[in-house]
Design a protein around this motif. Sequence first.
Motif, PDB file in Angstrom:
ATOM      1  N   GLY A   1      41.232  38.770  25.705  1.00 21.32           N
ATOM      2  CA  GLY A   1      39.779  38.588  25.661  1.00 21.32           C
ATOM      3  C   GLY A   1      39.175  38.561  27.054  1.00 21.32           C
ATOM      4  O   GLY A   1      38.106  39.147  27.298  1.00 21.32           O
ATOM      5  N   THR A   2      39.842  37.876  27.972  1.00 23.29           N
ATOM      6  CA  THR A   2      39.339  37.828  29.350  1.00 23.29           C
ATOM      7  C   THR A   2      39.319  39.209  29.982  1.00 23.29           C
ATOM      8  O   THR A   2      38.341  39.610  30.631  1.00 23.29           O
ATOM      9  N   LYS A   3      40.402  39.970  29.785  1.00 26.95           N
ATOM     10  CA  LYS A   3      40.445  41.320  30.347  1.00 26.95           C
ATOM     11  C   LYS A   3      39.393  42.227  29.722  1.00 26.95           C
ATOM     12  O   LYS A   3      38.778  43.055  30.415  1.00 26.95           O
TER      13      LYS A   3
ATOM     14  N   ARG B   1      34.245  45.273  30.120  1.00 26.19           N
ATOM     15  CA  ARG B   1      32.869  45.532  29.700  1.00 26.19           C
ATOM     16  C   ARG B   1      31.898  45.355  30.863  1.00 26.19           C
ATOM     17  O   ARG B   1      30.979  46.160  31.066  1.00 26.19           O
ATOM     18  N   ALA B   2      32.106  44.292  31.647  1.00 26.66           N
ATOM     19  CA  ALA B   2      31.216  44.069  32.788  1.00 26.66           C
ATOM     20  C   ALA B   2      31.343  45.193  33.810  1.00 26.66           C
ATOM     21  O   ALA B   2      30.340  45.670  34.363  1.00 26.66           O
TER      22      ALA B   2
ATOM     23  N   ALA C   1      36.464  41.314  28.518  1.00 27.19           N
ATOM     24  CA  ALA C   1      35.158  40.951  29.083  1.00 27.19           C
ATOM     25  C   ALA C   1      34.991  41.540  30.483  1.00 27.19           C
ATOM     26  O   ALA C   1      33.917  42.044  30.842  1.00 27.19           O
ATOM     27  N   ARG C   2      36.057  41.490  31.285  1.00 25.46           N
ATOM     28  CA  ARG C   2      35.977  42.087  32.625  1.00 25.46           C
ATOM     29  C   ARG C   2      35.752  43.590  32.546  1.00 25.46           C
ATOM     30  O   ARG C   2      34.972  44.160  33.327  1.00 25.46           O
TER      31      ARG C   2
END
Length: 242
Positions: free
Chosen positions: A124-126, A131-132, A128-129
């Motif tokens: 999930g963290t990766k 997408r940003a 989100a990164r």
Amino acid sequence: MADEEKNEKTEAEEPQAEEPKADQPQAEAPAAEEAPAEEPTADEAPAEEPAAEEAPAEEPAAEQAPAEEPAAEAPPAEEAPAEPAEPEPTHPREIRKRARSRQGETRPQRSPDERAAERAQARGTKAARRRAWRAKSREKARQRRGETPPPPPVEPMAGSTGRPKVRQGVVVSDKPDKTIVVRIDISRRHPRYEKIVRSSTTLHVHDESNDANAGDTVRVVESRPLSRTKRWRLVEVLERAR
């Protein structure tokens, strides 16, 4: 005569002076030729020289005596026989384990559920990164092209289906029960030749009370599917046929 014989006997008895032998050392030299004074030993500090004879000024660094040579290196000790090197791991898990052991890190034992939760959190963290980063890249590309950013998407209202379509046409047939066939005439200008192009389409409309007849001008509205072909519903009759 007797006196002369006595004198001869006495002379014979006197010890003659011993002549120095060649092997024997000669007598010590006279006291005037005494041995030189004893030199001071290495342990004894030399007597201080008079102040008048001071040591000359220090010579420049270039003229100074070279530094003492380093002592000869001791011969290296015999090396112990090298142990056979362990084969390098090829699996990613083993490589990570080897790296953690070299750094002195120890990870506690975890259950399969904990590992799965940790993997999901990392993914999930990766995500989100990513997408940003993609949004930032698109923004930079638009700025390079000089484009304005698109408006933010409008979220649909809860429980709203939008405005239904409304059409106006002429009833072509009213033979089926609670159903009429309406012709919709369409006129539009051709985008290239600027000519008025006329076309038509037919709709099957639900008429609950069989109010419309052939030739009437009616208004219909879009509705939910009422049968295999009916997607429209009669609103009102605008003009009756003569």
